[in-house]
Design a protein around this motif. Structure first.
Motif, PDB file in Angstrom:
ATOM      1  N   ALA A  39      -4.653 148.006  48.097  1.00 52.94           N
ATOM      2  CA  ALA A  39      -4.375 148.119  49.916  1.00 52.94           C
ATOM      3  C   ALA A  39      -4.138 149.353  50.206  1.00 52.94           C
ATOM      4  O   ALA A  39      -3.644 149.884  49.827  1.00 52.94           O
ATOM      5  N   PRO A  40      -4.029 149.844  51.630  1.00 53.72           N
ATOM      6  CA  PRO A  40      -4.193 150.910  52.493  1.00 53.72           C
ATOM      7  C   PRO A  40      -2.452 151.611  51.377  1.00 53.72           C
ATOM      8  O   PRO A  40      -1.482 150.859  51.971  1.00 53.72           O
ATOM      9  N   GLY A  41      -2.529 152.671  50.889  1.00 56.48           N
ATOM     10  CA  GLY A  41      -1.423 153.263  50.744  1.00 56.48           C
ATOM     11  C   GLY A  41      -1.311 153.395  49.482  1.00 56.48           C
ATOM     12  O   GLY A  41       0.042 154.218  48.842  1.00 56.48           O
ATOM     13  N   TYR A  42      -1.340 152.678  48.619  1.00 58.32           N
ATOM     14  CA  TYR A  42      -1.244 152.448  47.438  1.00 58.32           C
ATOM     15  C   TYR A  42      -1.623 153.420  46.200  1.00 58.32           C
ATOM     16  O   TYR A  42      -2.561 154.182  46.986  1.00 58.32           O
ATOM     17  N   CYS A  43      -0.901 154.285  45.009  1.00 60.46           N
ATOM     18  CA  CYS A  43      -1.186 155.264  44.929  1.00 60.46           C
ATOM     19  C   CYS A  43      -1.914 156.450  45.075  1.00 60.46           C
ATOM     20  O   CYS A  43      -3.282 157.123  45.475  1.00 60.46           O
ATOM     21  N   THR A  81      -7.094 142.836  50.315  1.00 61.48           N
ATOM     22  CA  THR A  81      -6.505 144.238  50.384  1.00 61.48           C
ATOM     23  C   THR A  81      -5.607 143.689  52.069  1.00 61.48           C
ATOM     24  O   THR A  81      -5.601 142.388  52.497  1.00 61.48           O
ATOM     25  N   LYS A  82      -4.873 144.616  52.592  1.00 56.12           N
ATOM     26  CA  LYS A  82      -4.082 144.402  53.062  1.00 56.12           C
ATOM     27  C   LYS A  82      -3.581 145.020  54.927  1.00 56.12           C
ATOM     28  O   LYS A  82      -3.745 145.885  54.787  1.00 56.12           O
ATOM     29  N   CYS A  83      -3.069 144.710  55.533  1.00 53.42           N
ATOM     30  CA  CYS A  83      -2.425 145.543  56.525  1.00 53.42           C
ATOM     31  C   CYS A  83      -0.697 144.992  57.260  1.00 53.42           C
ATOM     32  O   CYS A  83      -0.851 143.936  57.302  1.00 53.42           O
ATOM     33  N   GLY A  84      -0.009 145.832  57.259  1.00 57.01           N
ATOM     34  CA  GLY A  84       1.628 145.743  57.289  1.00 57.01           C
ATOM     35  C   GLY A  84       1.797 146.162  59.026  1.00 57.01           C
ATOM     36  O   GLY A  84       1.249 146.910  59.157  1.00 57.01           O
ATOM     37  N   ASN A 122       1.036 147.643  64.542  1.00 52.53           N
ATOM     38  CA  ASN A 122       1.874 146.988  65.523  1.00 52.53           C
ATOM     39  C   ASN A 122       1.010 146.071  66.678  1.00 52.53           C
ATOM     40  O   ASN A 122       1.394 145.279  67.787  1.00 52.53           O
ATOM     41  N   ARG A 123      -0.576 145.543  66.534  1.00 59.96           N
ATOM     42  CA  ARG A 123      -1.235 145.548  67.654  1.00 59.96           C
ATOM     43  C   ARG A 123      -2.793 144.809  67.121  1.00 59.96           C
ATOM     44  O   ARG A 123      -2.735 145.942  66.076  1.00 59.96           O
ATOM     45  N   PHE A 158     -10.813 138.283  50.869  1.00 60.71           N
ATOM     46  CA  PHE A 158      -9.142 138.161  51.015  1.00 60.71           C
ATOM     47  C   PHE A 158      -8.640 138.677  51.866  1.00 60.71           C
ATOM     48  O   PHE A 158      -8.923 139.650  51.465  1.00 60.71           O
ATOM     49  N   TYR A 159      -7.709 138.977  53.247  1.00 61.56           N
ATOM     50  CA  TYR A 159      -7.318 139.784  53.657  1.00 61.56           C
ATOM     51  C   TYR A 159      -5.776 139.228  54.150  1.00 61.56           C
ATOM     52  O   TYR A 159      -6.033 138.075  54.623  1.00 61.56           O
ATOM     53  N   ASN A 160      -5.285 140.094  54.196  1.00 62.04           N
ATOM     54  CA  ASN A 160      -3.799 139.870  53.937  1.00 62.04           C
ATOM     55  C   ASN A 160      -2.042 140.533  55.291  1.00 62.04           C
ATOM     56  O   ASN A 160      -2.523 141.843  55.404  1.00 62.04           O
ATOM     57  N   LEU A 161      -1.674 139.546  55.875  1.00 62.12           N
ATOM     58  CA  LEU A 161      -0.688 140.203  56.740  1.00 62.12           C
ATOM     59  C   LEU A 161       0.351 140.317  55.493  1.00 62.12           C
ATOM     60  O   LEU A 161       0.520 139.662  54.519  1.00 62.12           O
ATOM     61  N   TRP A 162       0.443 141.695  55.390  1.00 65.91           N
ATOM     62  CA  TRP A 162       1.345 142.535  54.259  1.00 65.91           C
ATOM     63  C   TRP A 162       2.263 142.354  54.301  1.00 65.91           C
ATOM     64  O   TRP A 162       2.984 142.945  55.562  1.00 65.91           O
ATOM     65  N   ASN A 163       3.225 142.089  53.164  1.00 63.99           N
ATOM     66  CA  ASN A 163       4.672 142.338  53.051  1.00 63.99           C
ATOM     67  C   ASN A 163       5.386 141.555  54.226  1.00 63.99           C
ATOM     68  O   ASN A 163       7.032 142.085  54.662  1.00 63.99           O
ATOM     69  N   ILE A 164       5.863 140.147  54.427  1.00 65.55           N
ATOM     70  CA  ILE A 164       6.192 139.454  55.397  1.00 65.55           C
ATOM     71  C   ILE A 164       7.362 138.654  55.122  1.00 65.55           C
ATOM     72  O   ILE A 164       7.677 138.635  54.109  1.00 65.55           O
ATOM     73  N   LYS A 165       8.717 139.645  55.507  1.00 66.71           N
ATOM     74  CA  LYS A 165      10.095 139.371  54.684  1.00 66.71           C
ATOM     75  C   LYS A 165      11.127 138.258  55.898  1.00 66.71           C
ATOM     76  O   LYS A 165      12.212 138.374  54.712  1.00 66.71           O
TER      77      LYS A 165
END
Length: 363
Positions: free
Chosen positions: A53-57, A80-83, A88-89, A111-118
């Protein structure tokens, strides 16, 4: 390596995945190829699901994985992912896709993820008319993404609502020997909808091996380590496609790969038996995801919450001070710098009462 069906995607994945979020800082700062070699070794050992993911390490993980991917003869599947903090658009989400493609040195992300849905509110933000999903769908139409997935930190009810919407092919969620009794509903719901299921934090952020005596109930033989038993437990679930540990070094890689041998299927009877060994407090342990680590007062929140785990597990307040001192060189008084601004708690993937715990730590 055991291979498993990945929901209805038509893909077959390794039972153990490579979580590329725990590379050693000193190594990738010295030479990223040291870490890339570890990824290549994992692929050579049969792992074909690499999660980054972007941001890791320090934002180096995708780049490291890309260096490894370029050199792999047998190309693994990349996730990988995008939060919402990345985009935001639709237009900004599309830029994130392009950035990941470039860093990963691939023409298509499997596999591309909508990231960290709480929460459902966050899901609706991602899936609104001009939300992140629109940009990701456009990229998929252009052949840049193969499957749209999501990572979820929510209860079973929320997970059911998300998958009922029919927009994702797979779900990544937190599930392990700490909390399986409380989160099984979400895993079963995904499986029943023929979705791929990836479980993160399989060792509870290190808590399970750290307190091995508390989790001996998960072992199936005396010579097993608790960490190996915890991984085997997850691999044995028919509902789980990929068990995703964060891997930092070759010893951890070897242990994870070895766990995918001689796995006994986990039955409902076995789960019922293990549930008797749990208590509700175990579901309130911090898993060490570090999403809360954005304190305006620069409090080391992940370390403080990890020390609070010691209190939950031991029942002794002094264990907090001992853990902080021996492991981190900190004092409980550190927590007194909390201004109760409230920035941290919405970021917590488990909805833990961080401010209340900080007050307990320093009291």
């Amino acid at each position: 390596m055991i291979q498993k069906k990945f929901g209805g995607t038509g893909k077959t994945v390794s039972a153990i995945g490579f979580g590329a979020m725990r590379f050693i800082k000193e190594e990738y700062e010295k030479d990223p190829d040291i870490c890339a070699e570890l990824v290549k070794k994992a692929v050579d050992m049969g792992i074909n699901y690499i999660d980054t993911a972007p941001g890791y390490c320090d934002d180096q993980s995708e780049i490291i994985v890309g260096r490894a991917y370029e050199q792999c003869k047998d190309k693994p599947y990349l996730s990988t992912k995008c939060g919402l903090w990345n985009a935001n658009r639709a237009s900004s989400a599309r830029k994130m896709v392009e950035q990941s493609l470039q860093r990963l040195q691939t023409e298509k992300i499997t596999f591309y993820n909508l990231w960290n849905i709480k929460s459902m509110d966050e899901y609706r933000q991602m899936t609104r008319k001009d939300g992140n999903l629109s940009g990701i769908l456009k990229a998929k139409e252009e052949g840049l993404i193969e499957h749209i997935c999501c990572t979820v930190h929510a209860d079973g009810k929320t997970i059911k609502e998300i998958i009922a919407d029919g927009k994702v092919d797979a779900v990544t969620l937190g599930y392990n020997a700490l909390n399986f009794a409380y989160r099984r509903e979400g895993v079963k719901a995904c499986y029943e909808q023929n979705l791929g299921v990836v479980v993160m934090n399989p060792l509870g952020g290190g808590t399970i091996p750290q307190y091995a005596e508390k989790f001996g109930f998960i072992k199936t033989s005396p010579d097993e380590t608790v960490a190996t038993a915890a991984l085997k437990f997850l691999i044995g679930h028919p509902e789980i496609s990929v068990t995703l540990p964060g891997i930092s070094n070759l010893d951890e890689l070897n242990e994870c790969v070895a766990a995918a041998e001689n796995v006994v299927p986990v039955t409902e009877e076995r789960l019922d038996e293990l549930t008797k060994s749990l208590n509700e407090e175990l579901n309130t342990l911090c898993t060490g995801c570090q999403y809360c680590d954005q304190c305006p007062s620069n409090l080391p929140l992940p370390r403080l919450m990890e020390a609070y785990n010691s209190y939950i597990l031991s029942g002794e307040k002094k264990s907090i001070a001992n853990r902080l001192s021996w492991h981190w060189g900190l004092k409980p008084e550190t927590a007194a710098a909390c201004t109760q601004c409230g920035v941290c708690e919405p970021l917590c993937t488990q909805k833990l009462p961080i401010i209340e715990r900080l007050q307990e730590i320093c009291s």
